[in-house]
Design a protein around this motif. Sequence first.
Motif, PDB file in Angstrom:
ATOM      1  N   GLU A  21       0.204   5.529   1.808  1.00 42.91           N
ATOM      2  CA  GLU A  21       0.546   6.650   0.933  1.00 42.91           C
ATOM      3  C   GLU A  21      -0.635   7.606   0.868  1.00 42.91           C
ATOM      4  O   GLU A  21      -1.708   7.255   0.376  1.00 42.91           O
ATOM      5  N   LEU A  22      -0.424   8.814   1.386  1.00 42.30           N
ATOM      6  CA  LEU A  22      -1.458   9.846   1.356  1.00 42.30           C
ATOM      7  C   LEU A  22      -1.271  10.685   0.106  1.00 42.30           C
ATOM      8  O   LEU A  22      -0.150  11.137  -0.205  1.00 42.30           O
ATOM      9  N   HIS A  23      -2.350  10.911  -0.633  1.00 40.15           N
ATOM     10  CA  HIS A  23      -2.254  11.663  -1.881  1.00 40.15           C
ATOM     11  C   HIS A  23      -3.570  12.378  -2.146  1.00 40.15           C
ATOM     12  O   HIS A  23      -4.463  12.378  -1.295  1.00 40.15           O
ATOM     13  N   ARG A  24      -3.695  12.920  -3.316  1.00 45.16           N
ATOM     14  CA  ARG A  24      -4.869  13.743  -3.650  1.00 45.16           C
ATOM     15  C   ARG A  24      -5.863  12.980  -4.514  1.00 45.16           C
ATOM     16  O   ARG A  24      -6.592  13.586  -5.293  1.00 45.16           O
ATOM     17  N   GLY A  25      -5.875  11.686  -4.411  1.00 46.47           N
ATOM     18  CA  GLY A  25      -6.831  10.885  -5.161  1.00 46.47           C
ATOM     19  C   GLY A  25      -6.221  10.155  -6.324  1.00 46.47           C
ATOM     20  O   GLY A  25      -6.806   9.208  -6.842  1.00 46.47           O
ATOM     21  N   GLY A  26      -5.056  10.566  -6.780  1.00 49.66           N
ATOM     22  CA  GLY A  26      -4.377   9.914  -7.896  1.00 49.66           C
ATOM     23  C   GLY A  26      -3.101   9.248  -7.428  1.00 49.66           C
ATOM     24  O   GLY A  26      -2.190   9.912  -6.925  1.00 49.66           O
ATOM     25  N   ASP A  27      -3.020   7.935  -7.587  1.00 49.70           N
ATOM     26  CA  ASP A  27      -1.843   7.171  -7.182  1.00 49.70           C
ATOM     27  C   ASP A  27      -0.939   7.007  -8.391  1.00 49.70           C
ATOM     28  O   ASP A  27      -1.335   6.395  -9.396  1.00 49.70           O
ATOM     29  N   ASP A  28       0.292   7.559  -8.313  1.00 48.66           N
ATOM     30  CA  ASP A  28       1.183   7.501  -9.477  1.00 48.66           C
ATOM     31  C   ASP A  28       1.891   6.158  -9.627  1.00 48.66           C
ATOM     32  O   ASP A  28       2.617   5.945 -10.601  1.00 48.66           O
ATOM     33  N   GLY A  29       1.703   5.238  -8.680  1.00 51.23           N
ATOM     34  CA  GLY A  29       2.283   3.908  -8.805  1.00 51.23           C
ATOM     35  C   GLY A  29       3.712   3.773  -8.323  1.00 51.23           C
ATOM     36  O   GLY A  29       4.275   2.676  -8.353  1.00 51.23           O
ATOM     37  N   ARG A  30       4.310   4.852  -7.843  1.00 55.39           N
ATOM     38  CA  ARG A  30       5.717   4.772  -7.407  1.00 55.39           C
ATOM     39  C   ARG A  30       5.875   3.827  -6.216  1.00 55.39           C
ATOM     40  O   ARG A  30       6.758   2.961  -6.222  1.00 55.39           O
ATOM     41  N   ILE A  31       5.030   3.966  -5.207  1.00 57.99           N
ATOM     42  CA  ILE A  31       5.145   3.117  -4.027  1.00 57.99           C
ATOM     43  C   ILE A  31       4.817   1.673  -4.395  1.00 57.99           C
ATOM     44  O   ILE A  31       5.441   0.734  -3.877  1.00 57.99           O
ATOM     45  N   LEU A  32       3.861   1.463  -5.287  1.00 63.24           N
ATOM     46  CA  LEU A  32       3.534   0.104  -5.716  1.00 63.24           C
ATOM     47  C   LEU A  32       4.734  -0.562  -6.372  1.00 63.24           C
ATOM     48  O   LEU A  32       5.016  -1.741  -6.116  1.00 63.24           O
ATOM     49  N   ARG A  33       5.448   0.171  -7.201  1.00 60.40           N
ATOM     50  CA  ARG A  33       6.644  -0.404  -7.838  1.00 60.40           C
ATOM     51  C   ARG A  33       7.704  -0.754  -6.797  1.00 60.40           C
ATOM     52  O   ARG A  33       8.346  -1.817  -6.880  1.00 60.40           O
ATOM     53  N   LEU A  34       7.905   0.120  -5.816  1.00 58.21           N
ATOM     54  CA  LEU A  34       8.898  -0.158  -4.786  1.00 58.21           C
ATOM     55  C   LEU A  34       8.492  -1.355  -3.930  1.00 58.21           C
ATOM     56  O   LEU A  34       9.323  -2.213  -3.602  1.00 58.21           O
ATOM     57  N   VAL A  35       7.206  -1.427  -3.562  1.00 58.86           N
ATOM     58  CA  VAL A  35       6.737  -2.555  -2.767  1.00 58.86           C
ATOM     59  C   VAL A  35       6.867  -3.858  -3.554  1.00 58.86           C
ATOM     60  O   VAL A  35       7.229  -4.902  -3.001  1.00 58.86           O
ATOM     61  N   SER A  36       6.605  -3.819  -4.851  1.00 58.96           N
ATOM     62  CA  SER A  36       6.732  -5.022  -5.678  1.00 58.96           C
ATOM     63  C   SER A  36       8.181  -5.499  -5.724  1.00 58.96           C
ATOM     64  O   SER A  36       8.457  -6.700  -5.564  1.00 58.96           O
ATOM     65  N   ARG A  37       9.112  -4.581  -5.927  1.00 58.48           N
ATOM     66  CA  ARG A  37      10.530  -4.972  -5.950  1.00 58.48           C
ATOM     67  C   ARG A  37      10.977  -5.491  -4.591  1.00 58.48           C
ATOM     68  O   ARG A  37      11.705  -6.494  -4.507  1.00 58.48           O
ATOM     69  N   LEU A  67      -4.280  16.610   1.080  1.00 55.31           N
ATOM     70  CA  LEU A  67      -4.183  15.165   0.879  1.00 55.31           C
ATOM     71  C   LEU A  67      -5.495  14.535   1.329  1.00 55.31           C
ATOM     72  O   LEU A  67      -5.844  14.580   2.503  1.00 55.31           O
ATOM     73  N   THR A  68      -6.217  13.952   0.385  1.00 54.08           N
ATOM     74  CA  THR A  68      -7.587  13.515   0.654  1.00 54.08           C
ATOM     75  C   THR A  68      -7.772  12.007   0.616  1.00 54.08           C
ATOM     76  O   THR A  68      -8.783  11.514   1.097  1.00 54.08           O
ATOM     77  N   HIS A  69      -6.852  11.261   0.003  1.00 58.36           N
ATOM     78  CA  HIS A  69      -7.023   9.823  -0.180  1.00 58.36           C
ATOM     79  C   HIS A  69      -5.800   9.074   0.337  1.00 58.36           C
ATOM     80  O   HIS A  69      -4.734   9.660   0.573  1.00 58.36           O
ATOM     81  N   VAL A  70      -5.972   7.765   0.501  1.00 57.04           N
ATOM     82  CA  VAL A  70      -4.893   6.933   1.014  1.00 57.04           C
ATOM     83  C   VAL A  70      -4.894   5.589   0.289  1.00 57.04           C
ATOM     84  O   VAL A  70      -5.958   5.065  -0.072  1.00 57.04           O
ATOM     85  N   THR A  71      -3.713   5.085   0.044  1.00 59.84           N
ATOM     86  CA  THR A  71      -3.507   3.724  -0.468  1.00 59.84           C
ATOM     87  C   THR A  71      -2.670   2.979   0.561  1.00 59.84           C
ATOM     88  O   THR A  71      -1.604   3.470   0.963  1.00 59.84           O
ATOM     89  N   VAL A  72      -3.140   1.818   0.983  1.00 63.52           N
ATOM     90  CA  VAL A  72      -2.521   1.085   2.094  1.00 63.52           C
ATOM     91  C   VAL A  72      -1.928  -0.217   1.580  1.00 63.52           C
ATOM     92  O   VAL A  72      -2.551  -0.929   0.784  1.00 63.52           O
ATOM     93  N   TYR A  73      -0.726  -0.522   2.061  1.00 64.59           N
ATOM     94  CA  TYR A  73      -0.055  -1.797   1.793  1.00 64.59           C
ATOM     95  C   TYR A  73       0.244  -2.453   3.139  1.00 64.59           C
ATOM     96  O   TYR A  73       0.715  -1.787   4.064  1.00 64.59           O
ATOM     97  N   ARG A  74      -0.005  -3.758   3.228  1.00 67.99           N
ATOM     98  CA  ARG A  74       0.351  -4.514   4.433  1.00 67.99           C
ATOM     99  C   ARG A  74       1.197  -5.694   4.000  1.00 67.99           C
ATOM    100  O   ARG A  74       0.763  -6.530   3.199  1.00 67.99           O
TER     101      ARG A  74
END
Length: 503
Positions: A209-225, A160-167
């Motif tokens: 969200e820790l991932h390998r550089g590609g964000d599949d958008g699942r967490i973004l959809r959940l955070v939006s809802r 896991l090399t990348h991270v996407t952060v939501y606050r």
Amino acid sequence: MSSTGTTDHEATGPRGARHERDAADRLLRAATRSGAHLIAEAASLVQGWAVLADPIAGAVYSTPAAAAADGVHAAAAPREHPHCTQRPAAGAVLVLAAAPTVPPGHACHVATTTAALLEVRGQRAAELRGEQMRLHTTLIRLLLAGHTAAVTETLGANRLTHVTVYRLSGVDLPTAHEVLWRAVRPSLAPYAGACTLMGRRDGELVVAELHRGGDDGRILRLVSRLSERQHLLAGMAGPLPLAEMPTAHSDAAAARHSATPDRRVVPADAVGASRLTPLLPIAPYARWAESVLRPLSPVHQHLLLVWLRTGSKPRAAAALGLSAGTVRARIRDLARLLGADLEDATVRAHLLLALRAPAPAPGDDSDSDSDSSNTRSRSGSSPPGPPGPPGPARLESLPDGLLDTEAVLTWAIGMVGGLEPHLRIALACWLRHHARTAPAAAELHVHRTTLAGWLTQCAEHLARNLADATVRAEIHLALTATRTGPDDPAALPRRGGRTYRRL
């Protein structure tokens, strides 16, 4: 003559009771394995499909997978699906669609038993949730402190090399945390190449969200809802390399300050986007910005960018994880380093413009050098002494030809054109005071309520969010570009006392 009849319950007899016990045993064994196995067993027992639908996550478990959409629709509109058996279960809805040959009583028994077992699993998970949440918060703190190797070793996820952060911020964060936890079902073991950490710290909910550089958008959809249902505001930053977690963390907070009820999740790159910068001539714009920012390190530039995006030093301090006094001291030092008054609204707008500029293309400086050499050769005489280096660019003024182009003027008129004189003067004064109503009203000699009403009219006319510091900076530049005279409070149209008249 009489005949003896039997009811459906009596017809089942001991065989029916034994059949129900066998079904309950099968469901219990499946529940000890996982929720997915429990749903799959329930679907097998009713010879149809089964879905556990969550209002935020959608289909949590589905057997078969193709039935997920039908299960979510049935949970949302149960009256439109009378053939489905539904039961509330662990904060979600269990939906069963039995085959026509399955007795309704058996389907109800399977649904009731499955829902009860889901509740037991939910209670067990709730007992462990507190410890898991504290562990997640600790791992997030370690990432922010730069201990990425320790975190990846704990997770057993070196790939896991990348991270996407939501606050996220809002009124009822504990409830939002539990709802999102249930929807995400976070695990410390990487799942499908990603691992989600979430925790509450400093009065907000942080999701990494820790991932390998590609964000599949699942967490973004959940955070939006979640943001829509729980009335939260959220900022998003990334994907960025895992080592840049502190940068993503502060950028997400800066983006959250631009969120509104109409747009509850704002990406950090959207905050930095500008309708003006694409209109500027690239080469002189990049050279000017590079000259202005030359004394600053990348850390300095990031601090200034967060400050300008959030609009205040306390907000920037919260975003950066520093004290407000530290941020004030560093900005004072940077003002001396830049040789500019960073409390001036025009200087701030120019600084934000410089921080948004693209990197200068290689060889740009050679053009200016060749031009100067050609000028010296055409003159036929050498200068009396060696030419001195060009003076550093200043933030107080922009180079000629940068903002005085036809494209920029069209953009500025499209933004602030049509404002009535009193609204334009009031808006310009308010922007000079960094969006502080009290000092602006004092300079305009109007009541604060009057000024607030005018600003509301300005926001409606401009169709812009005046609470966004980056929007205010662009409006300030647009007012400057379209100014035909001084937007002086003394020129505010009046009709006696503290009133004004329309022109």
